[in-house]
Design a protein around this motif. Structure first.
Motif, PDB file in Angstrom:
ATOM      1  N   THR A 301       0.824  -1.208   0.000  1.00 39.41           N
ATOM      2  CA  THR A 301       0.000   0.000   0.000  1.00 39.41           C
ATOM      3  C   THR A 301       0.855   1.253   0.000  1.00 39.41           C
ATOM      4  N   CYS A 304      -3.732   5.153   2.733  1.00 38.49           N
ATOM      5  CA  CYS A 304      -5.025   4.611   3.162  1.00 38.49           C
ATOM      6  C   CYS A 304      -5.927   5.764   3.591  1.00 38.49           C
ATOM      7  N   LEU A 307     -13.422   5.521   4.131  1.00 32.94           N
ATOM      8  CA  LEU A 307     -14.490   5.760   3.163  1.00 32.94           C
ATOM      9  C   LEU A 307     -15.792   6.175   3.830  1.00 32.94           C
ATOM     10  N   GLU A 317     -10.021   2.031   2.863  1.00 30.53           N
ATOM     11  CA  GLU A 317      -9.514   1.634   1.554  1.00 30.53           C
ATOM     12  C   GLU A 317      -8.067   2.080   1.433  1.00 30.53           C
ATOM     13  N   ARG A 325     -10.875  -4.155   0.824  1.00 31.98           N
ATOM     14  CA  ARG A 325     -11.129  -3.107   1.800  1.00 31.98           C
ATOM     15  C   ARG A 325     -11.114  -3.731   3.183  1.00 31.98           C
ATOM     16  N   GLU A 340     -14.439  -5.616  -2.135  1.00 35.82           N
ATOM     17  CA  GLU A 340     -14.592  -4.249  -2.619  1.00 35.82           C
ATOM     18  C   GLU A 340     -16.042  -3.827  -2.792  1.00 35.82           C
TER      19      GLU A 340
END
Length: 380
Positions: A301, A304, A307, A317, A325, A340
């Motif tokens: 990643t 982040c 959401l 996410e 997620r 997702e």
């Protein structure tokens, strides 16, 4: 919204009646009416001479006399007259040219100059308080330059430093400056304003604070110190910390309607400037309580963000991880991977306090003569 304050206003001024007249067959004259008994405009206005215009398009305006605040109440407005235009002369830096002033407007449209706002940034009025003689402006400069300022309506002084006396969220660990995007977002039934910092470019926040028109004072949020301490710890680690270790900010989801904010703050860094762990905070804007837990991101990643809520959990996410997620439950400290197609309960809602105030209240008849205008907030 659970915000403790009561609406009040300055007591109505009154003039002292003249001494009693000696006995006579003619009745003694009545005392002159006080502003609370009289109606605008006062006779003193006739003695004022309009100020020389700052620009040929400026509406007729007066210098503010000492007696003006005997009359200013929630039937008045603040306004801006501006001729600023973007310029980029050859060989020089881009910027603005023109004039820009802040005014107080009487209900009939009579205008009084208060402050020269200069030409460094476009100003818009975001709130004002006739009871404590303050106004607040958002200053948008060239490109991404922006700030928020408080104007003393008595003196015309413009303060772009921390006018909250430390109660507001801070932008930087290095100088503890006030957050750049700190603006009023909502108002409680008693008139208390909720101010929230949200970076319009990054969707990040460094906290919130409350302003009381009863006391004219600011009240800090418990979450502000937490966000500052996390940034301070990153800053102390230096270049091994997360991206922009000196900035006090985290990716945010905010709903004024739900009185809820969800924030992810980079914590421990990995290789380079990529954060490998985040602190996830669920903040109740109503009672100013919050819970927090640690979220460990995968090595793949790069960033982040929250959401929004998904029941009691927070949906998270991360970029560079396709089709995955996470649900984070701060109270329990649990993290679970989800697909997702799991979606949040709702979208970000930042409120429209300033726009709502500008659409209500007593608007003067010459409203179209001004670049920006804001009636005084009306509290039931």
């Amino acid at each position: 919204m659970v915000l403790a304050a009561c609406q009040s206003s300055d007591p109505d001024p009154a003039t002292t009646p003249p001494p009693s007249a000696p006995a006579t067959e003619s009745p003694a004259p009545s005392p002159s009416p006080s502003p609370s008994e009289a109606t605008w405009p006062p006779t003193e206005l006739d003695a004022l001479t309009p100020a020389d215009p700052v620009d040929e398009g400026e509406p007729t305006a007066y210098a503010a006399p000492e007696w003006l605040w005997d009359w200013v109440d929630d039937s008045w407005s603040t306004a801006i007259y501006s001729t600023l235009e973007f310029t980029h002369p050859e060989g020089k830096s881009p910027g603005f040219e023109g004039v820009q002033w802040l005014y107080l407007l009487a209900p009939d449209g009579a205008a009084f100059r208060i402050a020269d706002l200069g030409d460094a940034a476009n100003a818009t009025i975001v709130d004002w308080d006739p009871g404590h003689r303050k106004a607040w402006l958002r200053l948008q400069g060239f490109s991404e330059e922006r700030d928020v300022a408080e104007v003393d309506l008595l003196t015309g002084a413009v303060d772009t430093d921390d006018f909250t006396d430390g109660a507001g969220p801070r932008h930087s660990v290095e100088d503890e400056s006030l957050a750049l995007d700190f603006l009023p977002r909502a108002v409680a039934p008693d008139g208390t304003r909720l101010w929230v910092d949200i970076d319009p470019l990054l969707g990040a926040t460094s906290g919130v604070a409350w302003y009381s028109p009863v006391t004219g004072e600011w009240e800090s949020s418990a979450v502000n110190e937490t966000l500052f301490d996390i940034a301070a710890a990153r800053y102390a680690r230096g270049t091994d910390g997360a991206v922009s270790p000196g900035y006090v900010a985290g990716s945010a989801w905010v709903s004024i309607a739900d009185e809820r904010a969800l924030v992810m703050v980079p914590h421990e860094g990995g290789q380079g400037t990529i954060a490998r762990t985040h602190i996830v905070i669920a903040h109740d804007l109503g009672d100013d309580s919050f819970t927090r837990t640690v979220f460990a991101a995968l090595d793949a990643t790069s960033s982040c963000r929250p959401l929004g809520p998904n029941g009691d959990s927070i949906l998270v996410e991360c970029s560079s991880v396709d089709g995955t997620r996470w649900e984070v439950e701060p109270a329990a400290g649990s993290v679970a991977e989800v697909s997702e197609d799991v979606v949040s309960d709702g979208g970000t809602d930042l409120g429209s306090y300033t726009e709502d105030v500008k659409a209500q209240g007593t608007r003067p008849p010459n409203v179209d003569d001004w670049t920006d205008l804001m009636p005084a907030p009306q509290v039931p």
